[in-house]
Scaffold this active site. Structure first.
Site, PDB file in Angstrom:
ATOM      1  N   HIS A 175       0.867  -1.188   0.000  1.00 31.54           N
ATOM      2  CA  HIS A 175       0.000   0.000   0.000  1.00 31.54           C
ATOM      3  C   HIS A 175       0.904   1.239   0.000  1.00 31.54           C
ATOM      4  O   HIS A 175       1.704   1.428  -0.916  1.00 31.54           O
ATOM      5  CB  HIS A 175      -0.917  -0.102   1.231  1.00 31.54           C
ATOM      6  CG  HIS A 175      -2.074   0.850   1.287  1.00 31.54           C
ATOM      7  ND1 HIS A 175      -2.432   1.665   0.253  1.00 31.54           N
ATOM      8  CD2 HIS A 175      -2.960   1.120   2.292  1.00 31.54           C
ATOM      9  CE1 HIS A 175      -3.489   2.385   0.608  1.00 31.54           C
ATOM     10  NE2 HIS A 175      -3.824   2.073   1.843  1.00 31.54           N
ATOM     11  N   HIS A 204      -1.529  -2.308  -9.807  1.00 27.19           N
ATOM     12  CA  HIS A 204      -2.518  -1.725  -8.903  1.00 27.19           C
ATOM     13  C   HIS A 204      -3.731  -2.633  -8.840  1.00 27.19           C
ATOM     14  O   HIS A 204      -4.110  -3.231  -9.830  1.00 27.19           O
ATOM     15  CB  HIS A 204      -2.941  -0.324  -9.384  1.00 27.19           C
ATOM     16  CG  HIS A 204      -3.581   0.469  -8.298  1.00 27.19           C
ATOM     17  ND1 HIS A 204      -4.923   0.400  -8.017  1.00 27.19           N
ATOM     18  CD2 HIS A 204      -3.037   1.326  -7.393  1.00 27.19           C
ATOM     19  CE1 HIS A 204      -5.180   1.186  -6.981  1.00 27.19           C
ATOM     20  NE2 HIS A 204      -4.065   1.757  -6.587  1.00 27.19           N
ATOM     21  N   ASP A 231       2.998   5.735  -6.876  1.00 26.96           N
ATOM     22  CA  ASP A 231       4.117   5.701  -5.948  1.00 26.96           C
ATOM     23  C   ASP A 231       5.463   5.581  -6.627  1.00 26.96           C
ATOM     24  O   ASP A 231       6.494   5.898  -6.033  1.00 26.96           O
ATOM     25  CB  ASP A 231       3.928   4.553  -4.945  1.00 26.96           C
ATOM     26  CG  ASP A 231       2.901   4.930  -3.903  1.00 26.96           C
ATOM     27  OD1 ASP A 231       2.758   6.142  -3.675  1.00 26.96           O
ATOM     28  OD2 ASP A 231       2.247   4.039  -3.350  1.00 26.96           O
TER      29      ASP A 231
HETATM   30  N1  CMC Z   1       5.813  -7.097 -10.057  1.00 29.00           N
HETATM   31  C1  CMC Z   1       5.723  -8.295 -10.674  1.00 29.00           C
HETATM   32  N2  CMC Z   1       4.567  -8.966 -10.877  1.00 29.00           N
HETATM   33  C2  CMC Z   1       3.441  -8.397 -10.432  1.00 29.00           C
HETATM   34  C3  CMC Z   1       3.448  -7.143  -9.784  1.00 29.00           C
HETATM   35  C4  CMC Z   1       4.687  -6.491  -9.606  1.00 29.00           C
HETATM   36  N3  CMC Z   1       4.738  -5.279  -9.006  1.00 29.00           N
HETATM   37  N4  CMC Z   1       2.182  -6.808  -9.434  1.00 29.00           N
HETATM   38  C5  CMC Z   1       1.398  -7.811  -9.840  1.00 29.00           C
HETATM   39  N5  CMC Z   1       2.168  -8.781 -10.464  1.00 29.00           N
HETATM   40  C6  CMC Z   1       1.674  -9.996 -11.109  1.00 29.00           C
HETATM   41  C7  CMC Z   1       1.197 -11.025 -10.089  1.00 29.00           C
HETATM   42  O1  CMC Z   1       2.268 -11.874  -9.713  1.00 29.00           O
HETATM   43  C8  CMC Z   1       0.131 -11.730 -10.870  1.00 29.00           C
HETATM   44  O2  CMC Z   1       0.768 -12.599 -11.808  1.00 29.00           O
HETATM   45  P1  CMC Z   1       0.042 -13.991 -12.253  1.00 29.00           P
HETATM   46  O3  CMC Z   1      -1.271 -13.592 -12.868  1.00 29.00           O
HETATM   47  O4  CMC Z   1       0.998 -14.612 -13.208  1.00 29.00           O
HETATM   48  O5  CMC Z   1      -0.122 -14.768 -10.978  1.00 29.00           O
HETATM   49  C9  CMC Z   1      -0.525 -10.629 -11.690  1.00 29.00           C
HETATM   50  O6  CMC Z   1       0.515  -9.642 -11.862  1.00 29.00           O
HETATM   51  C10 CMC Z   1      -1.741  -9.997 -11.026  1.00 29.00           C
HETATM   52  O7  CMC Z   1      -1.344  -9.423  -9.786  1.00 29.00           O
HETATM   53  P2  CMC Z   1      -2.120  -9.536  -8.408  1.00 29.00           P
HETATM   54  O8  CMC Z   1      -1.120  -9.774  -7.304  1.00 29.00           O
HETATM   55  O9  CMC Z   1      -3.247 -10.503  -8.534  1.00 29.00           O
HETATM   56  O10 CMC Z   1      -2.724  -8.092  -8.274  1.00 29.00           O
HETATM   57  P3  CMC Z   1      -3.330  -7.465  -6.965  1.00 29.00           P
HETATM   58  O11 CMC Z   1      -4.446  -6.606  -7.438  1.00 29.00           O
HETATM   59  O12 CMC Z   1      -3.665  -8.502  -5.942  1.00 29.00           O
HETATM   60  O13 CMC Z   1      -2.124  -6.602  -6.378  1.00 29.00           O
HETATM   61  C11 CMC Z   1      -0.667  -4.797  -5.926  1.00 29.00           C
HETATM   62  C12 CMC Z   1      -1.952  -5.236  -6.608  1.00 29.00           C
HETATM   63  C13 CMC Z   1      -0.554  -3.285  -5.996  1.00 29.00           C
HETATM   64  C14 CMC Z   1      -0.663  -5.212  -4.440  1.00 29.00           C
HETATM   65  C15 CMC Z   1       0.525  -5.467  -6.647  1.00 29.00           C
HETATM   66  O14 CMC Z   1       0.518  -5.087  -8.021  1.00 29.00           O
HETATM   67  C16 CMC Z   1       1.872  -5.116  -6.024  1.00 29.00           C
HETATM   68  O15 CMC Z   1       2.266  -5.728  -5.035  1.00 29.00           O
HETATM   69  N6  CMC Z   1       2.598  -4.083  -6.583  1.00 29.00           N
HETATM   70  C17 CMC Z   1       3.835  -3.640  -6.016  1.00 29.00           C
HETATM   71  C18 CMC Z   1       3.564  -2.784  -4.776  1.00 29.00           C
HETATM   72  C19 CMC Z   1       3.048  -1.400  -5.125  1.00 29.00           C
HETATM   73  O16 CMC Z   1       3.615  -0.707  -5.975  1.00 29.00           O
HETATM   74  N7  CMC Z   1       1.986  -0.958  -4.402  1.00 29.00           N
HETATM   75  C20 CMC Z   1       1.451   0.390  -4.535  1.00 29.00           C
HETATM   76  C21 CMC Z   1       0.067   0.435  -5.060  1.00 29.00           C
HETATM   77  S1  CMC Z   1      -0.372   2.121  -5.499  1.00 29.00           S
HETATM   78  C22 CMC Z   1      -0.485   2.964  -4.011  1.00 29.00           C
HETATM   79  C23 CMC Z   1      -1.726   2.643  -3.262  1.00 29.00           C
HETATM   80  O17 CMC Z   1      -2.828   2.962  -3.754  1.00 29.00           O
HETATM   81  O18 CMC Z   1      -1.612   2.109  -2.139  1.00 29.00           O
END
Ligand code: CMC
Length: 423
Positions: A265, A306, A363
């Site tokens: 987050h 995201h 971010d």
């Molecule tokens: N790097 C590599 N792979 C990723 C990433 C990443 N940053 N984010 C998602 N993926 C992959 C994930 O492994 C999955 O792959 P597969 O379909 O092969 O299993 C696919 O993309 C879908 O991702 P998800 O984990 O199901 O997506 P989510 O909606 O649960 O997670 C997230 C969203 C923001 C937690 C995640 O993208 C992440 O951890 N990003 C890095 C941390 C980050 O930058 N967070 C800030 C968000 S913006 C500020 C805010 O609003 O808080």
């Protein structure tokens, strides 16, 4: 609101008719509140398919990259408004008139100083503590200092707490930073605007008061606007859940700060810079991209992806523009910032990221701008918390005014059924 109906067929039971609610924009929502009478619950860990409340504050269309505050697009607010006007809008539902704006700015300025005794409290923390740890403690403790207006059922008390929080967060954030540096704390200056005053308290010392750069103050204000609210994200939902118990607003915002701290987050802006440190050099980018794609490796590319935005993050677009302006204005030649730009370019052209709609989020760029302004990495999430406080408190006010029930999710229990102690 509920014209359509959905029918749920549960094997062995009579069909259940559920109302379908329609908002002003966005997908229809199936109202499952009556389901408990059938002896069933819904199962939705992570709340991917669940609306936890009704709200009039912020609307997001993740597919189209739309973010509206009280109906106004974030791009317009970032370009034509300022942070305090955006705060007024979020808190009150409409843009202020000139008189209302002047009165609001005046009220906020009247609340910028914190109780002197808070300094003693601050000195109880270790100087090398993470600033977010200190923020959680200090904001939670505000209820011990401002208990004159903590009746949550009194709208005027709610308003005063909201103003106090918006006004005092920059002062507290700067205090936390100065304390970590061992420098004297700077009092707020009410002749400066919100962002200038924050930069003044952060970077000036009693020995040297330098003028605040208008470019940096403008960039800071934009960062505040772009982080002001974001619908029912993890920290806002935490504030609402804590608030639903009747807890005081300072305690609820402290809970929000704790939830924001996580790297998935608000902690992501700090994590971006930590990751850039780890990558070290452009020659290592490919290696780290391979790690990010490897399902057996927990490493993720921080600042990418995201939960809601699956095409682009509208805040990231504005932030990138501000990032270019700040870097251009400051003429910064920082290898780490160059590395960030290279990483962005390579990741955007990589099929793994394209197929999963993983784009740089707000971010990614905010971390880079904050670094360029001279804000230390450990303070990045504090800045996010400062800016988001108005969103949290707007949701808290909306929830209390709507008389929402205590938040109490159910569970799918998969532990032992009842058993007897073996003695
Ligand atoms: N790097 C590599 N792979 C990723 C990433 C990443 N940053 N984010 C998602 N993926 C992959 C994930 O492994 C999955 O792959 P597969 O379909 O092969 O299993 C696919 O993309 C879908 O991702 P998800 O984990 O199901 O997506 P989510 O909606 O649960 O997670 C997230 C969203 C923001 C937690 C995640 O993208 C992440 O951890 N990003 C890095 C941390 C980050 O930058 N967070 C800030 C968000 S913006 C500020 C805010 O609003 O808080």
């Amino acid at each position: 609101m509920a014209d359509k109906k959905a029918q749920l067929i549960i094997e062995g039971a009579a069909p259940v008719e559920l109302p379908v609610l329609t908002g002003t924009v966005g997908p229809d929502v199936i109202d499952v509140r009556s389901l408990t009478s059938t002896g069933h619950f819904t199962f939705d860990p992570g709340f991917m398919s669940t609306a936890s409340c009704e709200s009039k504050i912020t609307y997001i269309d993740g597919d189209k990259g739309i973010l509206l505050h009280r109906g106004y697009p974030i791009e317009q607010l970032a370009e034509k408004s300022d942070y305090l006007e955006t705060c007024y809008l979020l808190l009150n539902g409409e843009l202020p008139t000139t008189e209302q704006k002047a009165k609001f700015v005046d009220t906020i300025k009247n609340h910028t100083i914190v109780h002197e005794q808070l300094k003693s409290f601050l000195h109880g923390f270790r100087r090398d503590a993470h600033p977010m740890a200190v923020m959680c403690g200090i904001v939670g403790a505000l209820s011990a200092f401002y208990h004159d207006s903590l009746d949550i059922n009194n709208p005027q008390h709610r308003e005063i707490s909201a103003h106090r929080l918006v006004a005092k967060m920059p002062t507290i954030a700067a205090m936390v930073y100065k304390y970590s540096m061992g420098q004297p704390l700077m009092y707020p200056r009410n002749d400066l605007n919100y962002s200038e005053n924050f930069l003044h308290m952060m970077f000036n010392t009693p020995a040297e008061i330098k003028p605040i750069s208008p470019v940096l103050a403008k960039a800071m204000d934009r960062i505040f606007i772009l982080h002001a609210d974001h619908e029912q994200n993890a920290s806002t939902s935490t504030v609402r859940l804590a608030g639903s118990t009747g807890a005081n607003p300072f305690a609820c915002i402290a809970a929000g700060i704790a939830a924001l701290w996580g790297p998935a987050h608000g902690g992501a802006n700090e994590a971006v810079l930590t990751m850039l440190d780890e990558i070290g050099d452009v020659s290592n980018v490919e290696k780290f991209l391979a790690k990010a794609k490897d399902k057996n490796d927990p490493f993720k590319l921080m600042g990418f992806g995201h939960r809601v935005y699956k095409n682009f993050d509208p805040r990231a677009k504005v932030m990138k523009q501000t990032c270019d302006e700040v870097l251009g204005e400051l003429g910064i030649n920082d290898p780490q910032l160059e590395l960030a730009m290279k990483l962005e370019e390579i990741a955007l052209n990589d099929p793994y990221f394209a197929e999963r709609n993983l784009y740089p989020n707000v971010d990614f760029y905010s971390g880079i701008i904050l670094k360029a302004i001279g804000i230390p990495t450990s303070m990045f999430t504090v800045i996010f918390a400062l800016a988001r406080t108005v969103g949290w408190i707007s949701h808290w006010k909306e929830m209390i005014a709507s008389g929402q029930k205590i938040g109490r999710p159910r569970q799918l229990y998969t532990g032992h059924p009842q058993r007897d102690l073996p003695r």
